[in-house]
Design a protein around this motif. Sequence first.
Motif, PDB file in Angstrom:
ATOM      1  N   GLY A 274      -3.162   7.269  -6.725  1.00 37.16           N
ATOM      2  CA  GLY A 274      -3.345   7.982  -7.991  1.00 37.16           C
ATOM      3  C   GLY A 274      -4.191   7.224  -8.989  1.00 37.16           C
ATOM      4  N   ILE A 275      -3.940   5.919  -9.157  1.00 35.22           N
ATOM      5  CA  ILE A 275      -4.739   5.177 -10.142  1.00 35.22           C
ATOM      6  C   ILE A 275      -6.186   5.033  -9.662  1.00 35.22           C
ATOM      7  CG2 ILE A 275      -2.766   3.974 -11.148  1.00 35.22           C
ATOM      8  CD1 ILE A 275      -3.572   1.481  -9.615  1.00 35.22           C
ATOM      9  N   GLN A 276      -6.355   4.999  -8.330  1.00 35.01           N
ATOM     10  CA  GLN A 276      -7.722   4.935  -7.818  1.00 35.01           C
ATOM     11  C   GLN A 276      -8.451   6.263  -8.049  1.00 35.01           C
ATOM     12  OE1 GLN A 276      -6.978   3.673  -3.806  1.00 35.01           O
ATOM     13  NE2 GLN A 276      -7.005   1.503  -4.324  1.00 35.01           N
ATOM     14  N   SER A 277      -7.730   7.374  -7.999  1.00 37.26           N
ATOM     15  CA  SER A 277      -8.344   8.669  -8.288  1.00 37.26           C
ATOM     16  C   SER A 277      -8.752   8.777  -9.749  1.00 37.26           C
ATOM     17  CB  SER A 277      -7.382   9.814  -7.939  1.00 37.26           C
ATOM     18  OG  SER A 277      -6.324   9.897  -8.887  1.00 37.26           O
ATOM     19  N   LEU A 278      -8.162   7.922 -10.615  1.00 41.70           N
ATOM     20  CA  LEU A 278      -8.527   7.876 -12.035  1.00 41.70           C
ATOM     21  C   LEU A 278      -9.605   6.832 -12.298  1.00 41.70           C
ATOM     22  CD1 LEU A 278      -4.927   8.230 -13.520  1.00 41.70           C
ATOM     23  CD2 LEU A 278      -6.727   9.966 -13.510  1.00 41.70           C
ATOM     24  N   ASN A 279     -10.269   6.441 -11.224  1.00 44.19           N
ATOM     25  CA  ASN A 279     -11.438   5.541 -11.309  1.00 44.19           C
ATOM     26  C   ASN A 279     -11.063   4.090 -11.574  1.00 44.19           C
ATOM     27  OD1 ASN A 279     -14.185   5.579 -10.824  1.00 44.19           O
ATOM     28  ND2 ASN A 279     -14.721   5.544 -12.990  1.00 44.19           N
ATOM     29  N   VAL A 280      -9.814   3.709 -11.300  1.00 46.10           N
ATOM     30  CA  VAL A 280      -9.433   2.294 -11.353  1.00 46.10           C
ATOM     31  C   VAL A 280      -9.539   1.784  -9.912  1.00 46.10           C
ATOM     32  CG1 VAL A 280      -7.645   0.632 -11.952  1.00 46.10           C
ATOM     33  CG2 VAL A 280      -7.888   2.740 -13.286  1.00 46.10           C
ATOM     34  N   LEU A 281     -10.637   1.086  -9.617  1.00 44.14           N
ATOM     35  CA  LEU A 281     -10.975   0.801  -8.226  1.00 44.14           C
ATOM     36  C   LEU A 281     -10.985  -0.686  -7.876  1.00 44.14           C
ATOM     37  CD1 LEU A 281     -13.957   3.323  -7.982  1.00 44.14           C
ATOM     38  CD2 LEU A 281     -11.590   3.697  -7.269  1.00 44.14           C
ATOM     39  N   LYS A 282     -11.243  -1.543  -8.853  1.00 47.25           N
ATOM     40  CA  LYS A 282     -11.361  -2.978  -8.559  1.00 47.25           C
ATOM     41  C   LYS A 282     -10.531  -3.791  -9.551  1.00 47.25           C
ATOM     42  CE  LYS A 282     -15.087  -4.813  -6.857  1.00 47.25           C
ATOM     43  NZ  LYS A 282     -16.461  -5.346  -6.675  1.00 47.25           N
ATOM     44  N   GLY A 283     -10.182  -5.012  -9.107  1.00 44.49           N
ATOM     45  CA  GLY A 283      -9.422  -5.910  -9.969  1.00 44.49           C
ATOM     46  C   GLY A 283      -7.995  -5.443 -10.207  1.00 44.49           C
ATOM     47  N   ILE A 284      -7.468  -4.634  -9.290  1.00 48.30           N
ATOM     48  CA  ILE A 284      -6.114  -4.069  -9.465  1.00 48.30           C
ATOM     49  C   ILE A 284      -5.070  -5.153  -9.213  1.00 48.30           C
ATOM     50  CG2 ILE A 284      -4.474  -2.338  -8.624  1.00 48.30           C
ATOM     51  CD1 ILE A 284      -6.928  -0.622  -7.824  1.00 48.30           C
ATOM     52  N   PHE A 285      -4.057  -5.223 -10.079  1.00 48.97           N
ATOM     53  CA  PHE A 285      -2.970  -6.196  -9.942  1.00 48.97           C
ATOM     54  C   PHE A 285      -1.933  -5.660  -8.947  1.00 48.97           C
ATOM     55  CE2 PHE A 285      -3.845  -7.247 -14.669  1.00 48.97           C
ATOM     56  CZ  PHE A 285      -4.960  -7.996 -14.307  1.00 48.97           C
ATOM     57  N   TYR A 286      -2.275  -5.684  -7.669  1.00 48.55           N
ATOM     58  CA  TYR A 286      -1.413  -5.058  -6.657  1.00 48.55           C
ATOM     59  C   TYR A 286      -0.010  -5.663  -6.647  1.00 48.55           C
ATOM     60  CZ  TYR A 286      -5.337  -2.489  -4.660  1.00 48.55           C
ATOM     61  OH  TYR A 286      -6.375  -1.624  -4.477  1.00 48.55           O
ATOM     62  N   ASP A 287       0.096  -6.981  -6.636  1.00 44.06           N
ATOM     63  CA  ASP A 287       1.418  -7.617  -6.541  1.00 44.06           C
ATOM     64  C   ASP A 287       2.275  -7.299  -7.754  1.00 44.06           C
ATOM     65  OD1 ASP A 287       0.696  -8.691  -4.137  1.00 44.06           O
ATOM     66  OD2 ASP A 287       0.156 -10.658  -4.938  1.00 44.06           O
ATOM     67  N   GLN A 288       1.686  -7.396  -8.944  1.00 43.41           N
ATOM     68  CA  GLN A 288       2.442  -7.142 -10.166  1.00 43.41           C
ATOM     69  C   GLN A 288       2.885  -5.684 -10.246  1.00 43.41           C
ATOM     70  OE1 GLN A 288       0.392  -8.467 -13.663  1.00 43.41           O
ATOM     71  NE2 GLN A 288       1.914  -7.640 -15.066  1.00 43.41           N
ATOM     72  N   ILE A 289       1.963  -4.773  -9.900  1.00 43.42           N
ATOM     73  CA  ILE A 289       2.316  -3.344  -9.915  1.00 43.42           C
ATOM     74  C   ILE A 289       3.394  -3.072  -8.876  1.00 43.42           C
ATOM     75  CG2 ILE A 289       1.448  -1.018  -9.455  1.00 43.42           C
ATOM     76  CD1 ILE A 289      -1.274  -1.972 -10.544  1.00 43.42           C
ATOM     77  N   ASN A 290       3.282  -3.702  -7.711  1.00 43.65           N
ATOM     78  CA  ASN A 290       4.268  -3.530  -6.646  1.00 43.65           C
ATOM     79  C   ASN A 290       5.671  -3.917  -7.129  1.00 43.65           C
ATOM     80  OD1 ASN A 290       4.794  -3.059  -3.699  1.00 43.65           O
ATOM     81  ND2 ASN A 290       5.471  -5.186  -3.831  1.00 43.65           N
ATOM     82  N   ASP A 291       5.772  -5.092  -7.787  1.00 44.02           N
ATOM     83  CA  ASP A 291       7.073  -5.555  -8.299  1.00 44.02           C
ATOM     84  C   ASP A 291       7.607  -4.612  -9.374  1.00 44.02           C
ATOM     85  OD1 ASP A 291       6.896  -7.707  -6.600  1.00 44.02           O
ATOM     86  OD2 ASP A 291       6.178  -9.102  -8.138  1.00 44.02           O
ATOM     87  N   ASN A 292       6.724  -4.206 -10.293  1.00 50.48           N
ATOM     88  CA  ASN A 292       7.169  -3.352 -11.397  1.00 50.48           C
ATOM     89  C   ASN A 292       7.485  -1.931 -10.938  1.00 50.48           C
ATOM     90  OD1 ASN A 292       7.036  -5.384 -13.310  1.00 50.48           O
ATOM     91  ND2 ASN A 292       4.901  -4.959 -13.814  1.00 50.48           N
ATOM     92  N   TYR A 293       6.783  -1.475  -9.897  1.00 52.39           N
ATOM     93  CA  TYR A 293       7.102  -0.148  -9.365  1.00 52.39           C
ATOM     94  C   TYR A 293       8.516  -0.148  -8.773  1.00 52.39           C
ATOM     95  CZ  TYR A 293       6.727   4.325  -6.993  1.00 52.39           C
ATOM     96  OH  TYR A 293       6.950   5.618  -6.595  1.00 52.39           O
ATOM     97  N   LYS A 294       8.832  -1.231  -8.071  1.00 56.23           N
ATOM     98  CA  LYS A 294      10.192  -1.335  -7.510  1.00 56.23           C
ATOM     99  C   LYS A 294      11.241  -1.311  -8.608  1.00 56.23           C
ATOM    100  CE  LYS A 294       8.861  -3.949  -3.363  1.00 56.23           C
ATOM    101  NZ  LYS A 294       8.926  -5.257  -2.682  1.00 56.23           N
TER     102      LYS A 294
END
Length: 703
Positions: A274-294
Amino acid sequence: MLIIKNVENESNQELIRFIQKHTMEEIIMIKTSQELEKIFESKKLLPSIGIFFIHDLDAAEKELNDFHAFFDSHHVMIYCIAVAESSLKTSQNQLAGSFEFVFIHPLVPETLLKEIKKGTALIQNINNKINADTSFTNEVSEIVSGNNTQKYKYLFDPEIIGIHKILSQLKESPSQSIQERLYQKLKPNFAWKGKTVIKNYEGNGLSFNDEHFYYDKTTLELRAKSLGFVELKYSFLELIPAAEISPDGMNAFGFIFPVDENRERDGMSLYFEGIQSLNVLKGIFYDQINDNYKKAFHDKIIFYQKIAEGKTPEDGYASFVELLIQKKDSAGKIIDNLGTINYREHSKIINVKKDEIIARKISEKPAEEGFTVSGKDLPAKFEEKKTWDIGENIFFDEQKKEYKAQADGMVVFEQNTIHVRETLLIPGNVDIKTGNIHSNKNIIIQGNVEADMYVEAKGNIIIKGTVEDAKIVAGGSIEAHGFLGSGKTWVFGKGDITADFIQNSHVEALGNISFKKFIVNSEIYTTQKIIGNDKSKVFGGKLEAAKGAVFYDIGNEQEIHTSIILGANFYNERIISKILDRVNVLKKEKEQIISVLKDYLNLSQPIEPQLKKFLKNDRVNLIKKITQLKEKHLMITKLENSLKQITKEVKDEFSSKMKVLNKLHPGVDINIVSAVKKINQDYQRVELYFSAEKAEIVIVNLF
């Protein structure tokens, strides 16, 4: 029509210019709401969009109330957008309760334009419906209240409005209890790619943005295409994106919430998609988002955080030698009759002691490309910084990466090469008794250089007295009290030349030529600048400088003819001719060698296997020819590269300027890149330069 209020500062005016360029809507700018009545009377038309540029919160609320009162009296709907100063960021929630959308400076013009188009479409859709069907008012009422379930089946809560305002609360670092409450409130209106938001939709009665929704005619379902929050305004279905990108494109912020309450892993995948469909494509904080999503999934909360960060490009540069001493540093001065030199004094000549640091080596720094969070590459530059070649009497300290003097002496700048050379002292005049002086050192002459004498040094030359009808040649810089004579004085230096005065002399330098008092009836040539001190004068003769000149007074009241030529490089003109001649000779020699080799070898095939077929003597001779060919080719390449560098310097010289700090008299001719200006009147404090646009020399005042 767009109505725009309170356009004051330049940034707001730039926004309006952008909108004017990219919309067909008529734009009217006003200062007070009282002006609306006049507009209505003259045009019989009211705007569909109102844009308020807000500086003061209280004044904005009053103005908006006046606007709505006027529009209500004419039974007209308007879509109101606020553009607030950055100082009002903390009041964004309050503004969101009054306006359809709130922007805070700075903002990307395209986002404002997009909101204008969305609002225009919404108002137009409502007006079209009203005009086409008098029952539309009832239909809208049913839609908003959610009572038309016979027609549509909403899979979100249509009564939740003001989602922008709700989301603003999450940006203010609320407590977990508020995050839990807002999660429960917004949960029905969460949307992601593929989620059905309306069933039994027959393709009419609502309008929506194709960017965020698509209609499946087969199943009669309206589905979301993006990650965000669904809100129904009148009959317009809006999706508020769950991620937003900063105006400079270097940061993205997003709302993190459970996309699928039952399946954590699947929901997380949908969130990243979803965030990639909103044009957020690079420099994504995958680990931090992963922890916060949980955390959001297990605690049933929603929160706001930075989700991506771009990278600023870092320019690089090639390895270079950085000079740590300056040409204007103090240098040696003779302080007694024994010729003792104080190495910490004396004009622009630099003297150094043994082991003194002269320069340091700077290692190469690779250029690192950057990017925005949307994936746009930000190129980095790779510079070729000014560097120096190392010459005589300088050694390299490998451990400290520093270049140091091997002996006491003067620093000599020979074009792009630095030397340290020892000094020869002449305690009196250079005349028939001393004879001509030829030295590979620096020379200090305490007296004069008399007529018909010749002084030549590989380094710098310092002359305490004058030079009269003599010849001076230096591999470095030259300093003298003055140059004069009957026209036979000839001076050449590869560095700077400095004198109190120059009269009836021919002077050439590859560095700057500076004088304190006057230049009279002389021929002056430099590849750099001619610089005169305060109160100095120039009249008569010819002065040529490749990179410009600064004078105090030039010409005189008698209007003696004086010629100034700028942007011409006397040395390069000589060098180019010599290089071209040498390149032509080398190319002919190269062709002759190739012709001989072709009699024995197939030059389009590997050479080494062919050589093995020849007897030893023949093979040795062929190898010599091949070596000569390589040498010729290398020399041609070096000379052609030198020509390219000279050509580049010539381009720089087109920007040469002449400044006159006091008075420019009639009788002076100025030539800049072949354009000529004859001075026929007095000028005070002016600058002259060649205008490519006007194709002539222009004169402007100095302030």
